[in-house]
Design an enzyme around this catalytic site. Structure first.
Site, short mmCIF file in Angstrom:
data_model
loop_
_atom_site.label_atom_id
_atom_site.label_comp_id
_atom_site.label_asym_id
_atom_site.label_seq_id
_atom_site.Cartn_x
_atom_site.Cartn_y
_atom_site.Cartn_z
N HIS A 18 46.07 41.45 47.56
CA HIS A 18 46.86 41.31 46.69
C HIS A 18 46.57 42.84 46.11
CE1 HIS A 18 47.40 40.16 42.49
NE2 HIS A 18 46.50 41.01 41.77
N GLU A 19 46.03 43.93 46.23
CA GLU A 19 45.36 45.13 45.78
C GLU A 19 46.59 46.37 46.46
OE1 GLU A 19 43.70 45.84 43.26
OE2 GLU A 19 43.49 43.76 42.79
N HIS A 22 49.79 45.46 44.44
CA HIS A 22 49.67 47.12 43.62
C HIS A 22 50.10 48.73 44.34
CE1 HIS A 22 48.90 44.35 41.12
NE2 HIS A 22 47.82 44.39 41.48
#
Length: 350
Positions: A18-19, A22
């Site tokens: 997920h990170e 980003h």
């Protein structure tokens, strides 16, 4: 203990994916990244390249992507808030999207191993709603009311999320060697033995291996879609009072415990089963995290996307102070919710 660690690592990989979404889109849009870390807590080791510090932290789960000017005004041209609204939307959306991509990769592993479960009836209970409606063993269900049926799990999920609702059942029946489309209607009946509404049918062992790449990708996409629909139906059932929060909501502690237990059991059955279990948990957790993060709740990615969409429609951003207050309130709510979920997890384990 090793299996609990395996659960922690799997959960951590999903958060890290997920990170990383980003991070990758921040870099692609020229946004400065102060730090990208693997793990949480105090740093064990780190190095810097350009403006970014890359760190490994002591707690082996999760990660973070800290961007320049993410939460405060910053004159730096590489600051998050100084980029175009579309650039910021892409960065915020990338985290959940990467979770869904990871879920799809896990689904491909599952489909390659076990194939796809078909909604073909194995047995029809005598004098059940299904029997009275004319359904027979061998019938393939294709639609229930307005929802398409692609696997036997679709049937179970619909009955659970729409208890006692009258059903219009579309199905195919072999006739002269050709499938014949037919429709019938029935009303499921409550079973005291199973504590749920039942049609009176059973499915057994109808798994089909993909015959070509298109079918393989289609089955894999279905697995992700099923997890998404399950998550959405679960949220709706919680709000409608069909499920109790304490029985249905599980936090990181409970998830890690369940993952560890199933991995421990799976390793007794061989490497193939173990890989399938890990992929199944990866699919479920990653798809759920992706969808939950897209909910328009302040402090989550979905809440931030909502403010960015408002900015896109208005042509100017929402007052940063007001947005910050909303996200702060959302974060406080989420922290209280996490404490309650953590307490519930511990209560279940004791």
């Amino acid at each position: 203990m090793l299996y609990i660690l395996a659960g922690i690592l799997l959960f951590g990989v999903i958060v890290l994916v997920h990170e990383f979404g980003h991070f990758l889109f921040a870099k692609a849009n020229g946004i400065g990244v102060v730090e990208f870390s693997i793990g949480m807590g105090p740093r064990l080791w780190s190095f810097s390249r350009g403006e970014t510090r890359y760190s490994v932290k002591c707690l082996p789960f999760g990660g973070s992507c800290m961007m320049v000017g993410e939460d405060v005004d910053n004159p730096d041209p590489t600051a998050f808030n100084n980029k175009s609204v579309w650039a910021r939307i892409s960065v915020i959306a990338a985290g959940p999207v990467f979770n869904l991509v990871f879920a799809f990769l896990c689904a491909m592993v599952i489909v390659a191993q076990v194939g796809h479960d078909l909604p073909v009836l194995y047995d029809v209970v005598e004098d059940s709603p299904a029997a009275r409606a004319g359904l027979l063993p061998g019938d393939k269900l294709t639609r229930i009311n307005n929802r398409r049926v692609l696997s036997r799990r679709d049937v179970s999920l619909y009955l659970m999320s729409h208890p006692g609702e009258p059903l219009t059942v579309h199905f195919e029946r072999e006739s002269a060697g050709q499938p014949s489309a037919q429709v019938t209607e029935l009303v499921p009946e409550y079973s005291e033995a199973y504590q749920s509404y039942m049609m009176g049918v059973s499915f057994l062992g109808n798994y089909k291996k993909a015959e070509n790449p298109i079918e393989f990708l289609s089955y894999s996409l279905y697995e992700v879609k099923y997890c998404i629909v399950t998550t959405i139906d679960g949220i709706r059932m919680l709000f409608q009072g069909q499920m109790k929060v304490e029985d249905s909501v599980t936090g990181p502690v409970g998830i890690v415990s369940m993952v560890g237990e199933t991995i421990e059991e799976g390793q007794k059955s061989g490497a193939a089963v173990l890989i399938n279990i890990i992929a199944t948990w990866g699919l479920l957790l990653s798809a759920t995290l992706g969808i939950m993060n897209l909910l328009p709740i302040p402090a989550l990615d979905g809440g931030r996307l909502l403010f960015l969409l408002i900015e896109l429609l208005r042509g100017r951003p929402v007052d940063p102070e007001k947005e910050g207050m909303v996200h702060a309130a959302g974060m406080a709510f989420l922290m209280m919710l996490m404490v309650l979920v953590l307490f519930n997890d511990i209560r279940k384990l004791i």
